[in-house]
Design an enzyme around this catalytic site. Structure first.
Site, short mmCIF file in Angstrom:
data_model
loop_
_atom_site.label_atom_id
_atom_site.label_comp_id
_atom_site.label_asym_id
_atom_site.label_seq_id
_atom_site.Cartn_x
_atom_site.Cartn_y
_atom_site.Cartn_z
N ASN A 1 36.43 -1.37 57.26
CA ASN A 1 36.30 -2.42 58.28
C ASN A 1 36.82 -1.83 59.60
OD1 ASN A 1 36.40 -4.71 59.92
ND2 ASN A 1 37.16 -6.04 58.30
N ARG B 1 31.72 -3.29 57.27
CA ARG B 1 31.45 -4.37 58.21
C ARG B 1 30.76 -3.75 59.42
NH1 ARG B 1 35.32 -6.34 62.68
NH2 ARG B 1 34.22 -8.11 63.57
N HIS C 1 31.36 -12.69 64.00
CA HIS C 1 32.39 -13.14 63.06
C HIS C 1 31.78 -13.88 61.87
CE1 HIS C 1 35.37 -13.12 66.67
NE2 HIS C 1 35.54 -12.01 65.95
N HIS D 1 37.60 -18.98 64.35
CA HIS D 1 38.11 -17.63 64.13
C HIS D 1 38.79 -17.20 65.43
CE1 HIS D 1 38.16 -13.52 62.35
NE2 HIS D 1 38.27 -13.21 63.64
N LEU D 2 40.11 -17.22 65.43
CA LEU D 2 40.88 -16.93 66.64
C LEU D 2 41.76 -15.71 66.39
CD1 LEU D 2 42.03 -20.60 67.45
CD2 LEU D 2 39.96 -19.42 68.23
N ASN E 1 42.01 -11.39 68.24
CA ASN E 1 41.81 -10.74 69.54
C ASN E 1 40.43 -11.10 70.07
OD1 ASN E 1 42.73 -8.99 71.69
ND2 ASN E 1 41.19 -7.53 70.98
N GLY E 2 39.45 -11.14 69.17
CA GLY E 2 38.16 -11.75 69.45
C GLY E 2 38.16 -13.16 68.91
N ARG F 1 38.93 -10.15 76.45
CA ARG F 1 37.58 -10.49 76.91
C ARG F 1 37.59 -11.80 77.67
NH1 ARG F 1 34.72 -9.87 71.10
NH2 ARG F 1 36.12 -8.21 70.43
N ASP G 1 48.05 -9.82 73.36
CA ASP G 1 48.68 -10.30 72.12
C ASP G 1 49.37 -11.64 72.39
OD1 ASP G 1 50.55 -10.71 69.95
OD2 ASP G 1 50.32 -8.59 69.45
N VAL H 1 45.52 -15.41 65.45
CA VAL H 1 46.06 -16.54 66.21
C VAL H 1 45.89 -17.83 65.42
CG1 VAL H 1 45.83 -17.90 68.33
CG2 VAL H 1 45.67 -15.40 68.43
N GLY H 2 44.71 -18.04 64.85
CA GLY H 2 44.46 -19.27 64.10
C GLY H 2 45.39 -19.46 62.93
N GLU I 1 37.70 -11.00 55.04
CA GLU I 1 36.44 -10.32 55.32
C GLU I 1 36.20 -9.16 54.34
OE1 GLU I 1 35.68 -10.70 60.08
OE2 GLU I 1 37.28 -9.35 59.44
#
Length: 407
Positions: free
Chosen positions: A7, A98, A186, A214-215, A217-218, A247, A288, A337-338, A389
């Site tokens: 991955n 992935r 994602h 899906h939280l 870095n992306g 981003r 971060d 984060v999530g 994943e």
């Protein structure tokens, strides 16, 4: 069956080895070996961390700046040294990768050949931080195990049935012919979260209206109905939608025109929007969330503004997903984060209180994993899911090998 999963991301290379029997288990097993290369620790060295199911671990710095060679050194720890779990690399049965962007051609896990590699390379401009490093992992395996079957599992696949009104951009009518449309990303994580929540609720996935968040870095959201992603926040590339770690997410396109008039070229704009925006750009601190919170605690007002904008845009897009579904049964939080930022979850849920959604603050604050954090009388179930994943990729590989044996 021994399934190796690679991955690859822009800043890390995560890998694991699963040993799967004659049938798939109901829940994700622990891999028998895990490794991670962090490309960001220092510019001249890479940090490698490895551990196995026997409790053995190593941490060392790799001296090569060649990613393919670094991956080869990482794989040596599978069959040599104190983290060894197999006698030789040929004991691996299949390798899964992935791959972030599959375009409009690849909607299912796919056995990798020269044509597939060319397609992944051709889509690199749409996922410049990901598809090239995905290819590096594939080539590293080819160099070491040239006859090993390799499978690409695409992040765009889960969104491939998105209705055309949600997928088409309101630009020129020839855009679609050029492949310019919304693909979504994602997908491996969004699909895993859907299936895991359905399992925990003992319901069929197709019976649920779900928003998955899906939280990491992306960041992306998906609206899921009848088991299908019907809307999502990322689009033609992973840049669209929510504010992210570095981003920008969606912005007024005229901003780019203005910056071009000031002298920016395409490469500079790409770097600005993907690497120097979002939490990092607005706070001036970091991409971060943990460091953002530390800065806020120290009285940094710019960091506080960055978090406020992040929350505002999360709530904004939750509204878009909600109206796409026309109702909501389950809200899911996943990603770094999530999973770990209770304040972000609480702020998002507060905006949906008008639905009768209520979370239990004690459950929310106690590091929930694959757990329902809503109150008993909440009209919407709220779950925190540890997205897997790698296990989802391993399952796809197992199924493909089994099907090939049957045929």
């Amino acid at each position: 069956m021994k399934v190796l999963v690679l991955n690859a991301g822009s800043s890390t290379q995560k890998s694991c080895l699963y040993e799967i029997g004659e049938s798939l288990p109901n829940s994700s097993p622990e891999p028998i070996w895990e490794a991670k290369i962090d490309w960001t620790e220092q510019s001249d060295t890479e940090l490698l961390k490895v551990n196995n199911s026997q409790g053995k671990s190593i941490e060392e710095r790799l001296t090569t700046d060649d990613r393919i060679k670094a991956i080869a050194q990482m794989l040596n720890t599978l069959w040599r040294g104190q983290t060894q779990v197999i006698s030789q690399l040929s004991k691996i049965d299949v390798v899964g990768h992935r791959v972030v962007h599959g375009g409009d051609k690849y909607h299912q896990p796919t056995l990798i050949n020269a044509e597939v590699k060319d397609a992944i390379a051709s889509l690199s401009p749409l996922a410049p931080s990901h598809n090239p490093v995905n290819l590096e992992g594939i080539e590293a395996i080819e160099n070491i195990l040239p006859d090993m079957p390799q499978v690409a599992v695409f992040d765009t696949s889960f969104h491939s049935q998105m209705p055309l009104p949600a997928a088409i951009y309101p630009g020129g009518k020839d855009w679609l012919d050029q492949g310019i449309r919304r693909y979504g990303f994602h997908g491996i994580s969004h699909q895993y979260c859907l299936e895991r929540v359905a399992q925990l609720l003992t319901k069929k996935a197709k019976s649920l209206r779900v928003i998955t968040c899906h939280l990491g870095n992306g960041c992306s959201l998906a609206a899921i109905r009848d088991g299908i992603s019907i809307n999502t926040t990322m689009g033609y590339t992973p840049l669209e939608g929510l504010m992210m770690g570095s981003r920008s997410g969606s912005i007024d396109p005229s901003i780019l025109i203005q910056l071009m008039r000031q002298g920016y070229n395409a490469d500079q704009l790409e770097h600005l929007l993907n690497k120097e925006s979002g939490l990092k750009g607005l706070s001036g601190v970091s991409s971060d969330m943990r460091q953002i919170n530390d800065a806020i605690a120290a009285g940094n007002e710019q960091a506080k503004l960055a978090l406020d904008v992040y929350i505002h845009r999360l709530r904004f897009y939750l509204g878009a997903m909600l109206t796409s579904l026309g109702g909501l049964d389950v809200l899911v939080f996943a990603g770094g984060v999530g999973e770990h930022q209770a304040t972000v979850r609480a702020a998002a849920c507060d905006a949906l209180a008008f639905l009768g959604l209520k979370i239990d603050s004690n459950k929310n604050e106690t590091n929930p994993v694959d757990a329902d954090i809503s109150t008993e009388d909440s009209s919407v179930r709220v779950f925190v899911i540890h997205t897997q994943e790698d296990w989802a990729i391993a399952q796809s590989c197992w199924n493909m090998v089994r099907e090939s044996v049957k045929s």
